[in-house]
Write an enzyme that holds these catalytic residues in place. Structure first.
Site, PDB file in Angstrom:
ATOM      1  CB  SER A 105      -0.810  -0.071   1.144  1.00  0.00           C
ATOM      2  OG  SER A 105      -1.983  -0.915   1.069  1.00  0.00           O
ATOM      3  CE  LYS A 127      -4.222   1.305  -1.122  1.00  0.00           C
ATOM      4  NZ  LYS A 127      -4.440   0.571   0.131  1.00  0.00           N
ATOM      5  CB  SER A 152      -4.808   1.546   3.670  1.00  0.00           C
ATOM      6  OG  SER A 152      -3.754   1.426   2.749  1.00  0.00           O
ATOM      7  CE  LYS A 156      -1.651   4.267   2.444  1.00  0.00           C
ATOM      8  NZ  LYS A 156      -1.811   3.214   3.550  1.00  0.00           N
TER       9      LYS A 156
END
Length: 217
Positions: free
Chosen positions: A32, A35, A92, A194
């Site tokens: 992720s 992202k 997320s 993140k």
């Protein structure tokens, strides 16, 4: 010192100076962490006036069908760009990435082409995207150095991202979820950025914090 991570880097945000690195140029599945680029393109579109925080996005079947972490979008409903960006930042949301990609570029495929074009513009040498959310895909990779460069660009150009990434929880569709960043409220000065996990990638983290007026990523 050493770290257990297979690959790692530490940079000072204002200059980009590298303080520590370990296997920082090896392309690896980023989960992720992907992202960060999805959010980068969203904030660019906001700055250009191509979209607004209040724009309403219709949720497609492809977005609704997304597996993994999600904000629980319902097919055919409308959701604001602001909620999509917040959902991607805080929980997320894989489904949010698809909805946002389709709204910005008409299809996720076209959005991914824009992601790869931006990666080249930013000088990311060991990065290639195959989707907008980081779910496992052959040929989808980033290096720790590229991730640090991208994170620094996002924070520097679009500091509002840190307001979202430091939110401890997000409620959408009546469902409350908590931020997955383990540094928030634990590590002094931490306000982003993140996390990611897939079986293929393992645990991934981009952490950032400010102490004594110095930001590290």
């Amino acid at each position: 010192f050493d770290v257990d991570a297979q690959s790692a880097i530490l940079i000072e945000a204002s200059t980009g100076q590298v303080v520590f690195e370990k296997n920082a140029d090896i392309p690896m599945p980023p989960a992720s962490i992907t992202k960060i680029m999805t959010l980068f393109l969203a904030f660019e579109a906001l700055d250009k006036g191509d979209i607004t925080w209040e724009d309403q996005v219709v949720v497609s079947e492809d977005a609704w069908r997304m597996d993994g972490s999600e904000m629980f979008l319902n097919i055919g409903t409308k959701v604001s760009v602001g909620d999509l960006i917040t959902g991607i930042s805080v929980v997320s949301a894989n489904d949010g990435c698809i909805a946002l990609a389709e709204y910005l570029y008409g299809s996720e495929k076209a959005f991914v082409e824009a992601m790869n074009k931006k990666a080249k513009e930013l000088g990311l040498k060991n990065t290639q995207f195959k989707n907008s959310n980081g779910l496992p895909a052959e040929g989808h990779y980033m290096s720790a150095r590229d991730i640090a460069i991208l994170a620094r660009e996002l924070i520097t150009r679009h500091p509002r991202i840190l307001e979202l990434e430091s939110m401890r929880e997000f409620t959408y569709n009546g469902i409350k979820q908590y931020n997955r960043n383990p540094l928030l409220g634990v590590f002094p000065g931490a306000d982003g950025l993140k996390t990611g996990w897939t079986e293929e990638a393992g645990y991934c983290l981009v952490g950032t914090a400010v102490q004594n007026d110095m930001r590290m990523i």
